[in-house]
Design a protein around this motif. Sequence first.
Motif, PDB file in Angstrom:
ATOM      1  N   GLN A  73      26.770 -17.970  45.188  1.00 39.08           N
ATOM      2  CA  GLN A  73      27.278 -18.767  43.971  1.00 39.08           C
ATOM      3  C   GLN A  73      26.648 -19.959  43.575  1.00 39.08           C
ATOM      4  OE1 GLN A  73      31.456 -18.614  45.393  1.00 39.08           O
ATOM      5  NE2 GLN A  73      31.776 -16.818  44.084  1.00 39.08           N
ATOM      6  N   GLN A  74      26.264 -20.762  44.848  1.00 38.54           N
ATOM      7  CA  GLN A  74      25.622 -22.067  44.577  1.00 38.54           C
ATOM      8  C   GLN A  74      24.254 -21.798  43.773  1.00 38.54           C
ATOM      9  OE1 GLN A  74      25.059 -23.638  48.312  1.00 38.54           O
ATOM     10  NE2 GLN A  74      27.004 -24.270  48.594  1.00 38.54           N
TER      11      GLN A  74
ATOM     12  N   SER B 156      22.881 -23.337  35.049  1.00 37.98           N
ATOM     13  CA  SER B 156      22.599 -24.605  34.579  1.00 37.98           C
ATOM     14  C   SER B 156      21.185 -24.972  34.376  1.00 37.98           C
ATOM     15  CB  SER B 156      23.112 -25.592  35.622  1.00 37.98           C
ATOM     16  OG  SER B 156      22.858 -25.746  36.836  1.00 37.98           O
TER      17      SER B 156
ATOM     18  N   GLN C 135      23.534 -18.815  41.755  1.00 34.35           N
ATOM     19  CA  GLN C 135      23.846 -18.810  40.701  1.00 34.35           C
ATOM     20  C   GLN C 135      24.254 -19.778  39.716  1.00 34.35           C
ATOM     21  OE1 GLN C 135      27.114 -16.051  41.372  1.00 34.35           O
ATOM     22  NE2 GLN C 135      25.849 -14.133  40.760  1.00 34.35           N
ATOM     23  N   GLN C 136      25.168 -20.707  40.175  1.00 33.81           N
ATOM     24  CA  GLN C 136      25.613 -21.954  39.328  1.00 33.81           C
ATOM     25  C   GLN C 136      24.166 -22.978  39.116  1.00 33.81           C
ATOM     26  OE1 GLN C 136      28.338 -22.599  38.306  1.00 33.81           O
ATOM     27  NE2 GLN C 136      27.503 -24.447  37.303  1.00 33.81           N
TER      28      GLN C 136
END
Length: 187
Positions: free
Chosen positions: A90-91, A98, A93-94
């Motif tokens: 998830q990090q 961004s 993907q974030q």
Amino acid sequence: MAVRNSYPDWVRSAYYSAELLLSDTQLWQIRVRSPVPLQSPAQAELELAYWLDEQWLRQMVPLILLSEQQDGKYYWYEYQLSPASTAFYQQFQQARFSYQRPRFRYLLQPTWSQQVDAALSSRLQLEYRFLPDYGYLSLGQMMRMVNFMPEEEWDWLCRGNEYLFDKGTACGDVVIRDPSGKTSPAN
């Protein structure tokens, strides 16, 4: 599935790549084919890694042994990533959403508490099942399906020695001869 398989390769690759970026790592599976039984197969983990801001961010994640089978000639071990993988992906993907342009290393390699010697490692074949609908894909099939797999990743795999397992489905069965006359397999 029949409709999806009838699409041209580039369309299938686009769908696969888009679904992969949004996938849940707890659905990811790796299947290992071995000519001999593995010592302590339940004690496995792998490293997740992505490149961001000129450095590799890494995390070791336990693997959950789902099944082990023998078909007479080979031993098969199926693994799933543990829930510990979710936050790390998830990090990634974030950072991707961004627009930081991280690069995830999808060439996952399990390791076991009882180290597998190099001669056996090169005979172990991995298959990846990142998306259940696509089934297990060989290393070469998986790399061809990911349309954002950079050329550097292919070079890292085929020219380097960091990928410990059979890479013949991606790189072929090539023998490299150096000027001294020594030969070494490229896979």
